[in-house]
Design a protein around this motif. Structure first.
Motif, PDB file in Angstrom:
ATOM      1  N   VAL A 193      15.147  -6.262  -9.454  1.00  0.00           N
ATOM      2  CA  VAL A 193      16.031  -5.562  -8.516  1.00  0.00           C
ATOM      3  C   VAL A 193      15.547  -5.812  -7.089  1.00  0.00           C
ATOM      4  CG1 VAL A 193      16.496  -3.750 -10.213  1.00  0.00           C
ATOM      5  CG2 VAL A 193      14.691  -3.404  -8.511  1.00  0.00           C
ATOM      6  N   PRO A 194      16.423  -5.657  -6.087  1.00  0.00           N
ATOM      7  CA  PRO A 194      15.968  -5.783  -4.694  1.00  0.00           C
ATOM      8  C   PRO A 194      15.030  -4.650  -4.314  1.00  0.00           C
ATOM      9  CG  PRO A 194      18.250  -5.027  -4.786  1.00  0.00           C
ATOM     10  CD  PRO A 194      17.868  -5.400  -6.184  1.00  0.00           C
ATOM     11  N   ILE A 195      14.127  -4.932  -3.383  1.00  0.00           N
ATOM     12  CA  ILE A 195      13.168  -3.944  -2.915  1.00  0.00           C
ATOM     13  C   ILE A 195      13.364  -3.725  -1.419  1.00  0.00           C
ATOM     14  CG2 ILE A 195      10.721  -3.400  -2.599  1.00  0.00           C
ATOM     15  CD1 ILE A 195      10.143  -5.122  -5.060  1.00  0.00           C
ATOM     16  N   MET A 196      13.673  -2.488  -1.039  1.00  0.00           N
ATOM     17  CA  MET A 196      13.825  -2.110   0.368  1.00  0.00           C
ATOM     18  C   MET A 196      12.544  -1.402   0.803  1.00  0.00           C
ATOM     19  SD  MET A 196      17.777  -0.707   0.207  1.00  0.00           S
ATOM     20  CE  MET A 196      17.848  -0.314   1.963  1.00  0.00           C
ATOM     21  N   LEU A 197      11.981  -1.833   1.914  1.00  0.00           N
ATOM     22  CA  LEU A 197      10.668  -1.349   2.327  1.00  0.00           C
ATOM     23  C   LEU A 197      10.673  -0.857   3.767  1.00  0.00           C
ATOM     24  CD1 LEU A 197       7.550  -1.076   2.216  1.00  0.00           C
ATOM     25  CD2 LEU A 197       7.421  -3.540   2.647  1.00  0.00           C
ATOM     26  N   THR A 198      10.221   0.366   3.961  1.00  0.00           N
ATOM     27  CA  THR A 198      10.012   0.906   5.303  1.00  0.00           C
ATOM     28  C   THR A 198       8.548   1.260   5.470  1.00  0.00           C
ATOM     29  OG1 THR A 198      12.261   1.785   5.567  1.00  0.00           O
ATOM     30  CG2 THR A 198      10.528   2.787   6.907  1.00  0.00           C
ATOM     31  N   GLN A 199       7.878   0.553   6.385  1.00  0.00           N
ATOM     32  CA  GLN A 199       6.492   0.820   6.752  1.00  0.00           C
ATOM     33  C   GLN A 199       6.491   1.228   8.218  1.00  0.00           C
ATOM     34  OE1 GLN A 199       3.087   0.460   5.382  1.00  0.00           O
ATOM     35  NE2 GLN A 199       2.594   1.289   7.397  1.00  0.00           N
ATOM     36  N   HIS A 200       5.881   2.366   8.534  1.00  0.00           N
ATOM     37  CA  HIS A 200       5.827   2.813   9.921  1.00  0.00           C
ATOM     38  C   HIS A 200       4.962   1.860  10.741  1.00  0.00           C
ATOM     39  CE1 HIS A 200       6.667   7.293   8.711  1.00  0.00           C
ATOM     40  NE2 HIS A 200       7.719   6.506   8.566  1.00  0.00           N
ATOM     41  N   LEU A 201       5.602   1.021  11.545  1.00  0.00           N
ATOM     42  CA  LEU A 201       4.917   0.100  12.447  1.00  0.00           C
ATOM     43  C   LEU A 201       5.798  -0.147  13.662  1.00  0.00           C
ATOM     44  CD1 LEU A 201       3.441  -2.730  10.140  1.00  0.00           C
ATOM     45  CD2 LEU A 201       2.138  -1.063  11.470  1.00  0.00           C
ATOM     46  N   PRO A 202       5.204  -0.393  14.831  1.00  0.00           N
ATOM     47  CA  PRO A 202       6.006  -0.741  16.006  1.00  0.00           C
ATOM     48  C   PRO A 202       6.643  -2.117  15.834  1.00  0.00           C
ATOM     49  CG  PRO A 202       3.782  -0.025  16.617  1.00  0.00           C
ATOM     50  CD  PRO A 202       3.783  -0.244  15.132  1.00  0.00           C
ATOM     51  N   PRO A 203       7.708  -2.404  16.600  1.00  0.00           N
ATOM     52  CA  PRO A 203       8.428  -3.685  16.449  1.00  0.00           C
ATOM     53  C   PRO A 203       7.543  -4.912  16.597  1.00  0.00           C
ATOM     54  CG  PRO A 203       9.713  -2.159  17.783  1.00  0.00           C
ATOM     55  CD  PRO A 203       8.380  -1.507  17.567  1.00  0.00           C
ATOM     56  N   ASN A 204       6.570  -4.881  17.546  1.00  0.00           N
ATOM     57  CA  ASN A 204       5.778  -6.088  17.782  1.00  0.00           C
ATOM     58  C   ASN A 204       4.796  -6.406  16.658  1.00  0.00           C
ATOM     59  OD1 ASN A 204       4.367  -3.762  18.522  1.00  0.00           O
ATOM     60  ND2 ASN A 204       3.076  -4.846  19.991  1.00  0.00           N
ATOM     61  N   PHE A 205       4.601  -5.477  15.710  1.00  0.00           N
ATOM     62  CA  PHE A 205       3.745  -5.735  14.565  1.00  0.00           C
ATOM     63  C   PHE A 205       4.502  -6.403  13.426  1.00  0.00           C
ATOM     64  CE2 PHE A 205       1.191  -2.619  16.716  1.00  0.00           C
ATOM     65  CZ  PHE A 205      -0.115  -2.870  16.328  1.00  0.00           C
ATOM     66  N   MET A 206       5.825  -6.290  13.419  1.00  0.00           N
ATOM     67  CA  MET A 206       6.602  -6.666  12.239  1.00  0.00           C
ATOM     68  C   MET A 206       6.479  -8.133  11.826  1.00  0.00           C
ATOM     69  SD  MET A 206       7.766  -4.061  10.812  1.00  0.00           S
ATOM     70  CE  MET A 206       8.122  -2.325  11.109  1.00  0.00           C
ATOM     71  N   PRO A 207       6.521  -9.104  12.762  1.00  0.00           N
ATOM     72  CA  PRO A 207       6.407 -10.503  12.312  1.00  0.00           C
ATOM     73  C   PRO A 207       5.114 -10.777  11.554  1.00  0.00           C
ATOM     74  CG  PRO A 207       7.223 -10.409  14.562  1.00  0.00           C
ATOM     75  CD  PRO A 207       6.790  -9.018  14.206  1.00  0.00           C
ATOM     76  N   TYR A 208       3.980 -10.267  12.045  1.00  0.00           N
ATOM     77  CA  TYR A 208       2.707 -10.474  11.370  1.00  0.00           C
ATOM     78  C   TYR A 208       2.648  -9.698  10.059  1.00  0.00           C
ATOM     79  CZ  TYR A 208       1.188 -12.534  15.780  1.00  0.00           C
ATOM     80  OH  TYR A 208       1.090 -13.333  16.889  1.00  0.00           O
TER      81      TYR A 208
END
Length: 356
Positions: A193-208
């Motif tokens: 099944v698809p996995i939707m993930l929310t991790q509390h991080l600021p936008p500039n952390f997301m690519p890494y």
């Protein structure tokens, strides 16, 4: 009435400075000792000294440098967290810019915050003000988080025969990156099944973060975009500037819908909107995992999933850096199981096998 961000006057926040630079230690000392809301417990020049100190002293916040002689702050971080108990760690380093790979690695190990040292003058710009603000936030977390509560008094939710799962949602905050690595280890190549993930991080952390997460699992990982079709065994990450939700299209497929509206006092991205949209879209075929993190984000959304007939698994207190989010779900009686992250995948697979 207490103003937002104002601390109760019971005692000051206890700080420990760990930095091999005498200049940096002196500057940080000057900043924090001018504010009566803080108590500077000690200034140390190495990670080894910090570990020894924490073995017999309690502090609320540890200000830790990365580059130090002997054992680096990053290498010593797991032991510092172990000895520090409920203490929060903020990384203060000129070699660990916010959003960098090193910063994400520090967060993955268990650091609560990252702040880059200014270039020439530490007192230039807004650095002292920003540092105080972050120390206050971390101090509140450390003082009010009662990890010793554990799972005592948390009853597991009894459920009847479960149907198949159509989507898995995962919510996490402080300490979540490390927990996610263990979770995906347990999930293996996926559960279909698809996995939707929310991790509390600021936008500039997301690519890494997305890059690092992609190394933790053989499943494809991407930062979610509006209109993405949810595919089985694909991981969709909430971007830092929007909540990750989903909707059913006219042809019956389900796609990503990003929501930039922020609820008062809520994180961005937040777990509750994601879980709520899953309940509305998938109903009893929705399942969710709540991992380590401060606060109660995810509880309201988890209730929506349970009310729709879905089910929830929460991380146990013993393996959580902060048993806030999973503890809130557990105390609300919404969790069907409390497990270490590495055991969650096998548990869910066993439950799905029973439903087949």
């Amino acid at each position: 009435m207490k103003a937002a961000g104002e601390l109760s006057p019971e005692r000051p926040i206890r700080l420990l400075i760990v930095d091999d630079s005498l200049v940096a230690r002196s500057v940080f000392e000057r900043i924090v000792t001018q504010d009566k809301r803080f108590e500077l417990c000690e200034k140390l020049a190495s990670a080894a000294e910090a570990i020894a100190y924490l073995a017999s002293h309690r502090v609320d916040v540890i200000m830790l440098d990365i580059e130090m002689p002997g054992q680096s702050g990053l290498m010593a971080l797991p032991e510092i967290l172990k000895q520090g108990g409920q203490a929060r760690v903020i990384i203060l380093s000129s070699n660990c810019d916010e959003g960098s790979a090193a910063a994400v690695e520090a967060l993955a190990i268990g650091a609560s915050d990252i702040m880059a040292k200014p270039g020439r003058s530490v007192f230039s710009g807004q650095f002292p003000e920003m540092l105080i603000k972050r120390l206050l936030k971390l101090g509140e977390q450390a003082r009010w988080q009662n990890k010793s509560e554990g799972s005592i008094g948390c009853g597991l939710r009894r459920t009847g025969r479960r149907g198949s799962i159509a989507c898995l949602g995962v919510g996490a905050s402080t300490g979540g990156i490390h927990a996610l690595g263990q979770l995906f280890e347990g999930l293996g190549v996926g559960i279909g099944v698809p996995i939707m993930l929310t991790q509390h991080l600021p936008p500039n952390f997301m690519p890494y973060f997305a890059l690092q997460l992609g190394r933790m699992t053989p499943m494809p990982v991407k930062i979610a975009e509006d209109g993405d079709l949810l595919k089985p065994d694909h991981v969709y990450i909430a971007p830092g500037e929007a909540n990750l939700t989903c909707r059913t299209r006219r042809d019956g497929s389900v796609s990503v819908l990003l929501d930039a509206e922020r609820e008062p006092f809520a994180s961005m991205p937040a777990v509750d909107p994601m879980f709520t949209s899953m309940a509305q879209t998938f109903g009893p075929a929705s399942a969710a995992v709540v991992l380590t993190g401060m606060g109660r984000d995810g509880t309201a959304g988890a209730r929506k999933i349970v009310d729709a007939g879905g089910w929830i698994v929460a991380q146990d207190a013993e393996t959580s850096v902060i048993w806030g989010m999973p503890g809130s779900v557990a105390r609300a009686g919404l969790a069907s199981a409390l497990l270490p992250p590495v055991q969650i995948g096998p548990y869910m697979l066993s439950q799905m096998a029973k439903a087949a």
